[in-house]
Motif scaffolding. Structure first.
Motif, PDB file in Angstrom:
ATOM      1  N   LEU A 156      66.207  -6.028  30.329  1.00  0.00           N
ATOM      2  CA  LEU A 156      67.111  -5.005  30.838  1.00  0.00           C
ATOM      3  C   LEU A 156      66.331  -3.954  31.612  1.00  0.00           C
ATOM      4  N   PRO A 157      66.834  -3.513  32.774  1.00  0.00           N
ATOM      5  CA  PRO A 157      66.108  -2.491  33.538  1.00  0.00           C
ATOM      6  C   PRO A 157      65.972  -1.173  32.791  1.00  0.00           C
ATOM      7  N   GLU A 158      66.940  -0.844  31.944  1.00  0.00           N
ATOM      8  CA  GLU A 158      66.895   0.428  31.218  1.00  0.00           C
ATOM      9  C   GLU A 158      65.973   0.392  30.005  1.00  0.00           C
ATOM     10  N   GLY A 159      65.469  -0.795  29.641  1.00  0.00           N
ATOM     11  CA  GLY A 159      64.542  -0.911  28.531  1.00  0.00           C
ATOM     12  C   GLY A 159      65.122  -1.662  27.355  1.00  0.00           C
ATOM     13  N   LEU A 160      64.249  -2.101  26.458  1.00  0.00           N
ATOM     14  CA  LEU A 160      64.684  -2.824  25.267  1.00  0.00           C
ATOM     15  C   LEU A 160      65.506  -1.919  24.356  1.00  0.00           C
ATOM     16  N   PRO A 161      66.620  -2.416  23.823  1.00  0.00           N
ATOM     17  CA  PRO A 161      67.423  -1.593  22.904  1.00  0.00           C
ATOM     18  C   PRO A 161      66.616  -1.030  21.740  1.00  0.00           C
ATOM     19  N   ALA A 162      65.682  -1.809  21.209  1.00  0.00           N
ATOM     20  CA  ALA A 162      64.883  -1.334  20.073  1.00  0.00           C
ATOM     21  C   ALA A 162      64.056  -0.116  20.452  1.00  0.00           C
ATOM     22  N   THR A 348      63.661  -1.406  41.906  1.00  0.00           N
ATOM     23  CA  THR A 348      62.254  -1.039  42.071  1.00  0.00           C
ATOM     24  C   THR A 348      61.315  -2.045  41.422  1.00  0.00           C
ATOM     25  N   ASP A 349      61.555  -2.387  40.146  1.00  0.00           N
ATOM     26  CA  ASP A 349      60.620  -3.292  39.469  1.00  0.00           C
ATOM     27  C   ASP A 349      61.292  -4.202  38.440  1.00  0.00           C
ATOM     28  N   LEU A 350      62.625  -4.322  38.487  1.00  0.00           N
ATOM     29  CA  LEU A 350      63.411  -5.109  37.536  1.00  0.00           C
ATOM     30  C   LEU A 350      63.391  -4.489  36.143  1.00  0.00           C
ATOM     31  N   HIS A 351      62.205  -4.353  35.534  1.00  0.00           N
ATOM     32  CA  HIS A 351      62.113  -3.695  34.228  1.00  0.00           C
ATOM     33  C   HIS A 351      60.652  -3.486  33.892  1.00  0.00           C
ATOM     34  N   THR A 352      60.405  -2.591  32.951  1.00  0.00           N
ATOM     35  CA  THR A 352      59.053  -2.355  32.444  1.00  0.00           C
ATOM     36  C   THR A 352      58.653  -3.519  31.537  1.00  0.00           C
ATOM     37  N   SER A 353      57.369  -3.840  31.541  1.00  0.00           N
ATOM     38  CA  SER A 353      56.853  -4.957  30.748  1.00  0.00           C
ATOM     39  C   SER A 353      57.339  -4.869  29.308  1.00  0.00           C
ATOM     40  N   THR A 354      57.846  -5.987  28.780  1.00  0.00           N
ATOM     41  CA  THR A 354      58.438  -5.972  27.441  1.00  0.00           C
ATOM     42  C   THR A 354      57.401  -6.012  26.322  1.00  0.00           C
ATOM     43  N   LEU A 355      56.206  -6.506  26.589  1.00  0.00           N
ATOM     44  CA  LEU A 355      55.192  -6.576  25.524  1.00  0.00           C
ATOM     45  C   LEU A 355      54.881  -5.182  24.973  1.00  0.00           C
ATOM     46  N   PRO A 356      54.478  -4.202  25.802  1.00  0.00           N
ATOM     47  CA  PRO A 356      54.241  -2.868  25.231  1.00  0.00           C
ATOM     48  C   PRO A 356      55.512  -2.194  24.725  1.00  0.00           C
ATOM     49  N   GLN A 357      56.676  -2.551  25.287  1.00  0.00           N
ATOM     50  CA  GLN A 357      57.919  -1.979  24.771  1.00  0.00           C
ATOM     51  C   GLN A 357      58.162  -2.394  23.317  1.00  0.00           C
ATOM     52  N   TRP A 358      58.022  -3.689  23.042  1.00  0.00           N
ATOM     53  CA  TRP A 358      58.209  -4.164  21.664  1.00  0.00           C
ATOM     54  C   TRP A 358      57.189  -3.508  20.724  1.00  0.00           C
ATOM     55  N   ALA A 359      55.943  -3.425  21.198  1.00  0.00           N
ATOM     56  CA  ALA A 359      54.898  -2.842  20.357  1.00  0.00           C
ATOM     57  C   ALA A 359      55.184  -1.371  20.063  1.00  0.00           C
ATOM     58  N   LEU A 360      55.584  -0.627  21.082  1.00  0.00           N
ATOM     59  CA  LEU A 360      55.836   0.803  20.890  1.00  0.00           C
ATOM     60  C   LEU A 360      57.059   1.036  20.006  1.00  0.00           C
ATOM     61  N   ALA A 361      58.079   0.204  20.159  1.00  0.00           N
ATOM     62  CA  ALA A 361      59.269   0.350  19.316  1.00  0.00           C
ATOM     63  C   ALA A 361      58.897   0.243  17.837  1.00  0.00           C
ATOM     64  N   LYS A 362      58.072  -0.726  17.497  1.00  0.00           N
ATOM     65  CA  LYS A 362      57.653  -0.883  16.098  1.00  0.00           C
ATOM     66  C   LYS A 362      56.718   0.255  15.693  1.00  0.00           C
ATOM     67  N   PHE A 363      55.848   0.666  16.597  1.00  0.00           N
ATOM     68  CA  PHE A 363      54.895   1.746  16.334  1.00  0.00           C
ATOM     69  C   PHE A 363      55.625   3.041  15.978  1.00  0.00           C
ATOM     70  N   ILE A 364      56.708   3.326  16.712  1.00  0.00           N
ATOM     71  CA  ILE A 364      57.493   4.541  16.435  1.00  0.00           C
ATOM     72  C   ILE A 364      58.301   4.368  15.156  1.00  0.00           C
ATOM     73  N   ALA A 365      58.965   3.218  15.032  1.00  0.00           N
ATOM     74  CA  ALA A 365      59.864   2.993  13.892  1.00  0.00           C
ATOM     75  C   ALA A 365      59.126   3.056  12.561  1.00  0.00           C
ATOM     76  N   GLU A 366      57.864   2.646  12.531  1.00  0.00           N
ATOM     77  CA  GLU A 366      57.098   2.641  11.288  1.00  0.00           C
ATOM     78  C   GLU A 366      56.424   3.979  10.996  1.00  0.00           C
ATOM     79  N   GLY A 367      56.640   4.977  11.873  1.00  0.00           N
ATOM     80  CA  GLY A 367      56.064   6.296  11.636  1.00  0.00           C
ATOM     81  C   GLY A 367      54.642   6.458  12.118  1.00  0.00           C
ATOM     82  N   CYS A 368      54.113   5.440  12.804  1.00  0.00           N
ATOM     83  CA  CYS A 368      52.721   5.512  13.270  1.00  0.00           C
ATOM     84  C   CYS A 368      52.538   6.592  14.339  1.00  0.00           C
TER      85      CYS A 368
END
Length: 477
Positions: A156-162, A348-368
């Motif tokens: 998704l261009p707006e980013g991963l829902p997570a 502009t770029d379709l969407h931001t790379s999903t690999l760091p998006q998934w990683a950051l979503a978990k990083f935030i969700a776990e309180g890191c």
């Protein structure tokens, strides 16, 4: 990987192969040291005899284009690339546009590893040693598993829902921002967020108002979209709202930690700014670039949380809290421009790379992320106090710190006439990186002083670096 060679018809096969290989070597497309496929494999690929391949290799070896290594194969020899005249930009029909981009000044570019100094007060950078490598590695492994289980489509261009959910929860908790998941657009850093908003609001000649002194990359970006940028003076309370001109359609501010001077915008000034923007029909960009780090005083509300009319676009970044190399930022957008910005992001770029998006979503969700911010806060607070103590001590005859309560940079102004460019050059010779503030001024008269970032310099190095600065000031002031 197959070698790119095209054979047309069945005539002069050896000649076609020879010319293509020689041309590829002369132009540098086949770099020195490149191993060519064995004659048998290339013959199968091209559908021609192995003898034709072997004869061509032999001819090119005789002419010193190739070399054979017994038991290993055939390699391209080192040769100077064939020089071909290329068109200059001045010969192209778009020469004026190209020239305008070539002439743009370069601001705030970080040095390469080879060009870095031992003691560097550069802004916008953090110490690599503080980054929680183990936590991030674990979150990245989680991201790889998520990608492995996906269907391989564009995201998704707006980013991963997570990640949008994690961002919305994080900034509501830490900054009091009023938003839902659907208001969040994930970007490649805050700079892309600024670009996307500018794309949907600015036409040639549009008036954009921003603080002066202010953030040069934002000013240059708005100008590249055809805007007429107006620098509005700031005082101890922030941007002087009454000087924002009629006709302005976009206002860029840094209310929590004014860039570069550092003071927060007062409550009264924030209220006046919201009212003025509403009168103008303008959108306000609130760039909240490093306000997670607050050292004294009561926390201030974000401008977005005070907005009842949907005219504030809140822009944030993880470059300051994590690493600049991650290039992850976001925008919290009012309904009036949300869909337009998402369309611009997709083009502009379709969407931001999903690999760091998934990683950051978990990083935030776990309180890191919050744990990392708390740890960095303690470190930056110590560095800030050390610099302030030196400015109030042995550096006080020459320099005075501008009061600031947040972030990880401060500005120190000259109390006496000082040749700042000379000080910067002399500091480089003793491995100290210093940066002038005059380039942050646009239409206002620049003031003499230094921009001291303390995110990247180690705490134990601050006194050593400032000792060298003091010695230089004693020589030149």
């Amino acid at each position: 990987m197959e070698l790119h060679v095209v054979i047309n018809g069945r005539k002069d096969l050896a000649g076609q192969l020879y010319q293509q290989l020689r041309s590829a070597i002369e132009t540098g497309r086949l770099a020195a040291g490149t191993q060519l496929p064995p004659s048998r494999l290339l013959a199968e690929q091209l559908g021609i005899s192995r003898k034709t391949i072997s004869d061509t290799y032999s001819q090119l070896t005789y002419e010193n284009f190739l070399t054979g290594v017994t038991g290993k194969g055939t390699y391209v020899n080192a040769r100077p690339a064939k020089i071909q005249r290329k068109q200059s930009h001045s010969e192209l029909a778009s020469s004026e546009v190209i020239e305008s981009w070539r002439n743009l000044p370069v601001f705030l570019r970080h040095p390469t590893l080879e060009g870095s100094l031992r003691y560097d007060f550069i802004g916008g950078a953090t110490s690599k040693g503080q980054f929680p490598q183990d936590d991030w590695r674990r979150c990245t492994s989680h991201a790889l598993r998520q990608i492995a289980g996906s269907k391989g489509f564009y995201s998704l261009p707006e980013g991963l829902p997570a990640l949008r959910n994690a961002i919305a929860r994080h900034i509501a908790f830490s900054r009091g921002v009023n938003c839902q998941d659907e208001d969040v657009v994930v970007c490649n850093g805050a700079q892309q967020a600024l670009d996307l908003i500018a794309r949907v609001l600015i036409q040639t000649g549009s008036l954009v108002a921003m603080e002066d002194p202010g953030y040069p990359p934002a000013r240059l970006l708005f100008g590249s979209h055809g805007a007429t940028v107006v620098g509005v003076p700031v005082d101890a309370e922030g941007i002087q709202v009454e000087l924002i001109p009629d006709g302005t359609r976009l206002i860029y501010v840094t209310p929590s930690h004014q860039f570069p001077l550092g003071m927060p915008m007062s409550q009264a000034r924030r209220e006046a700014l919201l009212e003025r923007a509403y009168e103008l029909g303008a959108i306000i960009i609130e760039d909240d670039y490093d306000s997670e780090f607050r050292y004294e005083g009561r926390p201030t509300d974000s401008l977005q949380s005070m907005d009842e009319r949907g005219i504030v676009a809140y822009v944030g970044t993880f470059s300051k809290t994590l690493l600049p190399e991650l290039r992850l930022g976001y925008a919290i957008l009012p309904p009036a421009i949300l869909e337009a910005v998402i369309r611009a992001k997709q083009l502009t770029d379709l969407h931001t790379s999903t690999l760091p998006q998934w990683a950051l979503a978990k990083f935030i969700a776990e309180g890191c992320l919050l744990k990392h911010i708390r740890r960095c806060h303690t470190i930056y607070a110590g560095r800030r106090e050390r610099i302030l103590a030196r400015m109030a001590g042995d550096l006080s005859p020459w320099l005075e710190a501008v009061p600031t309560t947040a972030g990880f940079h401060m500005v120190v102004l000259c109390k006496v006439p000082i040749d700042i460019p000379l000080v910067i050059e002399l500091a480089k010779k003793v491995e100290v990186g210093l940066y002038a503030i005059d380039s942050f001024f646009y239409q206002q008269a620049p003031r003499a002083g230094l921009f001291l970032g303390f995110g990247a310099i180690e705490t134990l190095d601050i006194d050593t670096a400032l000792d060298r600065v003091r010695d230089i000031l004693q020589q030149v002031a």
